[in-house]
Write an enzyme that holds these catalytic residues in place. Sequence first.
Site, mmCIF file in Angstrom:
data_model
loop_
_atom_site.group_PDB
_atom_site.id
_atom_site.type_symbol
_atom_site.label_atom_id
_atom_site.label_comp_id
_atom_site.label_asym_id
_atom_site.label_seq_id
_atom_site.Cartn_x
_atom_site.Cartn_y
_atom_site.Cartn_z
ATOM 1 N N LEU B 92 5.729 -54.462 -68.073
ATOM 2 C CA LEU B 92 6.401 -53.334 -67.411
ATOM 3 C C LEU B 92 7.841 -53.778 -67.186
ATOM 4 O O LEU B 92 8.092 -54.843 -66.627
ATOM 5 C CB LEU B 92 5.703 -52.995 -66.090
ATOM 6 C CG LEU B 92 6.174 -51.729 -65.356
ATOM 7 C CD1 LEU B 92 5.040 -51.150 -64.494
ATOM 8 C CD2 LEU B 92 7.404 -51.961 -64.508
ATOM 9 N N VAL B 94 12.159 -52.349 -66.631
ATOM 10 C CA VAL B 94 13.127 -51.281 -66.356
ATOM 11 C C VAL B 94 14.509 -51.779 -66.765
ATOM 12 O O VAL B 94 14.897 -52.909 -66.429
ATOM 13 C CB VAL B 94 13.125 -50.891 -64.858
ATOM 14 C CG1 VAL B 94 14.173 -49.810 -64.575
ATOM 15 C CG2 VAL B 94 11.738 -50.406 -64.429
ATOM 16 N N GLY B 102 13.569 -46.583 -58.352
ATOM 17 C CA GLY B 102 12.163 -46.176 -58.238
ATOM 18 C C GLY B 102 11.452 -45.998 -59.570
ATOM 19 O O GLY B 102 10.320 -45.504 -59.610
ATOM 20 N N GLY B 104 10.397 -48.350 -61.694
ATOM 21 C CA GLY B 104 9.271 -49.283 -61.808
ATOM 22 C C GLY B 104 8.038 -48.743 -61.097
ATOM 23 O O GLY B 104 6.919 -48.835 -61.609
ATOM 24 N N ASP B 128 -0.308 -58.386 -65.727
ATOM 25 C CA ASP B 128 0.335 -59.670 -66.024
ATOM 26 C C ASP B 128 1.744 -59.621 -65.446
ATOM 27 O O ASP B 128 2.631 -58.993 -66.023
ATOM 28 C CB ASP B 128 0.429 -59.903 -67.534
ATOM 29 C CG ASP B 128 -0.939 -59.984 -68.193
ATOM 30 O OD1 ASP B 128 -1.901 -60.355 -67.506
ATOM 31 O OD2 ASP B 128 -1.034 -59.665 -69.383
ATOM 32 N N TYR B 138 3.604 -55.981 -57.290
ATOM 33 C CA TYR B 138 2.258 -55.434 -57.501
ATOM 34 C C TYR B 138 1.388 -55.593 -56.254
ATOM 35 O O TYR B 138 0.557 -54.727 -55.956
ATOM 36 C CB TYR B 138 1.593 -56.101 -58.710
ATOM 37 C CG TYR B 138 2.250 -55.730 -60.018
ATOM 38 C CD1 TYR B 138 2.243 -54.420 -60.475
ATOM 39 C CD2 TYR B 138 2.905 -56.688 -60.791
ATOM 40 C CE1 TYR B 138 2.859 -54.074 -61.667
ATOM 41 C CE2 TYR B 138 3.530 -56.342 -61.989
ATOM 42 C CZ TYR B 138 3.499 -55.043 -62.415
ATOM 43 O OH TYR B 138 4.116 -54.694 -63.597
ATOM 44 N N PHE B 141 1.400 -52.859 -53.849
ATOM 45 C CA PHE B 141 0.650 -51.677 -54.248
ATOM 46 C C PHE B 141 -0.851 -51.948 -54.338
ATOM 47 O O PHE B 141 -1.585 -51.216 -54.986
ATOM 48 C CB PHE B 141 1.200 -51.128 -55.565
ATOM 49 C CG PHE B 141 2.581 -50.556 -55.408
ATOM 50 C CD1 PHE B 141 2.767 -49.270 -54.904
ATOM 51 C CD2 PHE B 141 3.699 -51.313 -55.697
ATOM 52 C CE1 PHE B 141 4.034 -48.757 -54.724
ATOM 53 C CE2 PHE B 141 4.980 -50.803 -55.516
ATOM 54 C CZ PHE B 141 5.148 -49.522 -55.024
#
Lengths: 61, 170
Positions: B92, B94, B102, B104, B128, B138, B141
Amino acid sequence: MTDFLIVAANSAAENVFAAEERITLSAKDQQRLAEMLSRPPKLNKRLRAAVREELTETRKN
Amino acid sequence: MALKIVPFEKAHVKEGFNCGKPELDEYLMKYAGQDMRRGLAALFVAVDEGDNRIYGYYTLSNTGIDTRIIPAALQKRLSKYGDVPAIRLGRLAVDQRAQRQGIGVRLLANAVIRSVSNASAWALMVVDAKDDRAAAFYRKFGFDSLEDDALHLFSPRKDLELLFIDAFGA
């Protein structure tokens, strides 16, 4: 539940992800994983808010 | 800038993408298309609706978690087939021009939506993380790190499904 499935799934093909090699974990981490899968589900409010916003964006397109 | 997150297409503009991590830039430029064609990964991109320029991307693939080295009693709690099916959020990123806006978070949320909508069976989402900062992102979240590898994070499917049940009262 059905609502978001329709919105998110633009086509069946997009939702069949590619294959990749398996992940091997230590015995300690496999135990941790088993505990994670056995416990009741937990809600993360920050992720819920993000998913709601993204669903709204998805509906616009 | 109006962004939409969609499956990668040839019309999307990769040139100039720079997330600050050369390996993630190189993956998008050189290998993402190949991986898609070979069925090794699905690539989703955040593109500007105006000029089709890519400002972020993530990849998803199916994977399995080998559980055969743990004691039999515990193995039964995981999978009697040896592998626990999972979805892997492998990358992932950006673009630096679009960071701290925002995107990501949008990419992660989009990956969760697509994963929960996936028709195949899976029990865990695996992420990962490329470094400690990404892992911290992560964890905010709800993803949990492992003890032996803090850059591999997991979230059970049931936690992610709960996001939608709670949102729609289903």
